[in-house]
Design a protein around this motif. Sequence first.
Motif, PDB file in Angstrom:
ATOM      1  N   ARG A  83       0.832  -1.211   0.000  1.00  0.00           N
ATOM      2  CA  ARG A  83       0.000   0.000   0.000  1.00  0.00           C
ATOM      3  C   ARG A  83       0.864   1.258   0.000  1.00  0.00           C
ATOM      4  O   ARG A  83       0.599   2.212  -0.745  1.00  0.00           O
ATOM      5  CB  ARG A  83      -0.916   0.001   1.218  1.00  0.00           C
ATOM      6  CG  ARG A  83      -1.877   1.183   1.268  1.00  0.00           C
ATOM      7  CD  ARG A  83      -2.660   1.207   2.577  1.00  0.00           C
ATOM      8  NE  ARG A  83      -1.811   1.457   3.723  1.00  0.00           N
ATOM      9  CZ  ARG A  83      -1.372   2.662   4.075  1.00  0.00           C
ATOM     10  NH1 ARG A  83      -1.695   3.730   3.354  1.00  0.00           N
ATOM     11  NH2 ARG A  83      -0.609   2.814   5.141  1.00  0.00           N
ATOM     12  N   ASP A  86       2.440   1.798  -3.400  1.00  0.00           N
ATOM     13  CA  ASP A  86       1.449   2.323  -4.354  1.00  0.00           C
ATOM     14  C   ASP A  86       1.207   3.817  -4.125  1.00  0.00           C
ATOM     15  O   ASP A  86       1.078   4.586  -5.092  1.00  0.00           O
ATOM     16  CB  ASP A  86       0.134   1.564  -4.218  1.00  0.00           C
ATOM     17  CG  ASP A  86       0.204   0.150  -4.781  1.00  0.00           C
ATOM     18  OD1 ASP A  86       1.144  -0.120  -5.548  1.00  0.00           O
ATOM     19  OD2 ASP A  86      -0.673  -0.664  -4.452  1.00  0.00           O
ATOM     20  N   GLU A  87       1.138   4.233  -2.864  1.00  0.00           N
ATOM     21  CA  GLU A  87       0.931   5.645  -2.560  1.00  0.00           C
ATOM     22  C   GLU A  87       2.099   6.490  -3.068  1.00  0.00           C
ATOM     23  O   GLU A  87       1.908   7.587  -3.605  1.00  0.00           O
ATOM     24  CB  GLU A  87       0.752   5.843  -1.053  1.00  0.00           C
ATOM     25  CG  GLU A  87      -0.578   5.349  -0.513  1.00  0.00           C
ATOM     26  CD  GLU A  87      -0.727   5.614   0.972  1.00  0.00           C
ATOM     27  OE1 GLU A  87       0.250   6.107   1.597  1.00  0.00           O
ATOM     28  OE2 GLU A  87      -1.800   5.334   1.518  1.00  0.00           O
ATOM     29  N   GLN A  88       3.303   5.979  -2.907  1.00  0.00           N
ATOM     30  CA  GLN A  88       4.469   6.726  -3.372  1.00  0.00           C
ATOM     31  C   GLN A  88       4.501   6.837  -4.896  1.00  0.00           C
ATOM     32  O   GLN A  88       4.801   7.889  -5.450  1.00  0.00           O
ATOM     33  CB  GLN A  88       5.756   6.066  -2.864  1.00  0.00           C
ATOM     34  CG  GLN A  88       7.041   6.741  -3.311  1.00  0.00           C
ATOM     35  CD  GLN A  88       7.184   8.157  -2.775  1.00  0.00           C
ATOM     36  OE1 GLN A  88       6.493   8.544  -1.831  1.00  0.00           O
ATOM     37  NE2 GLN A  88       8.076   8.931  -3.387  1.00  0.00           N
ATOM     38  N   LYS A  91       2.063   9.430  -6.003  1.00  0.00           N
ATOM     39  CA  LYS A  91       2.558  10.781  -5.746  1.00  0.00           C
ATOM     40  C   LYS A  91       3.613  11.188  -6.774  1.00  0.00           C
ATOM     41  O   LYS A  91       3.585  12.304  -7.309  1.00  0.00           O
ATOM     42  CB  LYS A  91       3.151  10.876  -4.345  1.00  0.00           C
ATOM     43  CG  LYS A  91       3.671  12.263  -3.992  1.00  0.00           C
ATOM     44  CD  LYS A  91       4.266  12.295  -2.606  1.00  0.00           C
ATOM     45  CE  LYS A  91       4.718  13.729  -2.260  1.00  0.00           C
ATOM     46  NZ  LYS A  91       5.693  14.261  -3.235  1.00  0.00           N
TER      47      LYS A  91
END
Length: 355
Positions: A83, A86-88, A91
């Motif tokens: 998770r 994926d967030e990085q 961004k």
Amino acid sequence: MPPTESMPIGVFARRSGLTPSALRFYDDAGLLRPAETDPVSGYRYYREEQVARATALRRLRELAMPLATVATVLDAGPEEASRLVDEQVAKVTEDAAAVRREAAALKSSLTGAPWLPIAALKGPVLADAVEQVLTATAHEPGAPVLSGVRVEAAPGAVTLTATDRYRLATRTLAPAGTPVTGWAGTADGDELRSATAGIRRTPWVRLEATPYGLRFRLGDRGDRHCGLLPGEYPDHRQMLACLADVTTRVTLSKERLLRLLEEHPGERITLRVTDAGVATDRAEGGTLLPAVVTGPETRVRFALTTLYPAVSTALGPEVMLDLRGPDQPMTVRSADRGDLTTLAMPVSADRSPVT
């Protein structure tokens, strides 16, 4: 002396892909402690089981992940780590798109040239057209222009074209009123793709240009910018004008043809066209698709990576295939709408693309 089964920092650096200075930094940051540190010399020593953590640390930093997040990922379970990665990525992708938009706007403004009004187009229709023709672009070293979309404005029409030399997709749109002027340029495909979300949500988009960029005026949503690629675009108009006459025309269900391509096990597929319909070559299993066929029987062989996108982007429930022989481009278009046309090059018997 180094501890048994330990490796000095230089050896560990080569194994992990990290520099010795980076390893010292990550030691000080508490992310990757050495297994042993010589109390006299201060030399650091690492063990084999630390290579995986060091490699993961390097790869996370290559994603521009902050140190605090890296520490969390390295000590997290698989689900939480995934998770956070994926967030990085989201961004970084968003930041890169913002930089591309700003760079395109900056390059356009540096010229000092006034924006030239091109045309007004329906946003959802323009976004669909962009996505359809983008399937025929390619990123090739030495030919950056093939990653772009050729935009041409003429009285009563704005035409988008893309080609990777084995496919050519072109769609013509009707602007609101007559374009102010004739204009042509090759829009950066990646920047154009990133602009489509805003374009799709805007009822009407005004298209303007300078010698180095395009601007999409989205009203309350602001503007989107797209740079223009230098270099001469392939002479697609001459290629279209030189096409041989159609010898066999086939009209059939787009859904059934796509299913046939999806279920085909190989990288190449031979379409066998007869009065009864369209099938794969008998040696390949021979599933017959009902079709309306005019003209002589023929066989044409394609790479799936060429044929599938050409069919999938066609408009409407039925596609029309215009064949010119086993070594000539096939035209794929809607059976009832002709504003999107795609050419697909066959492959020869020796499995090489026909050029």
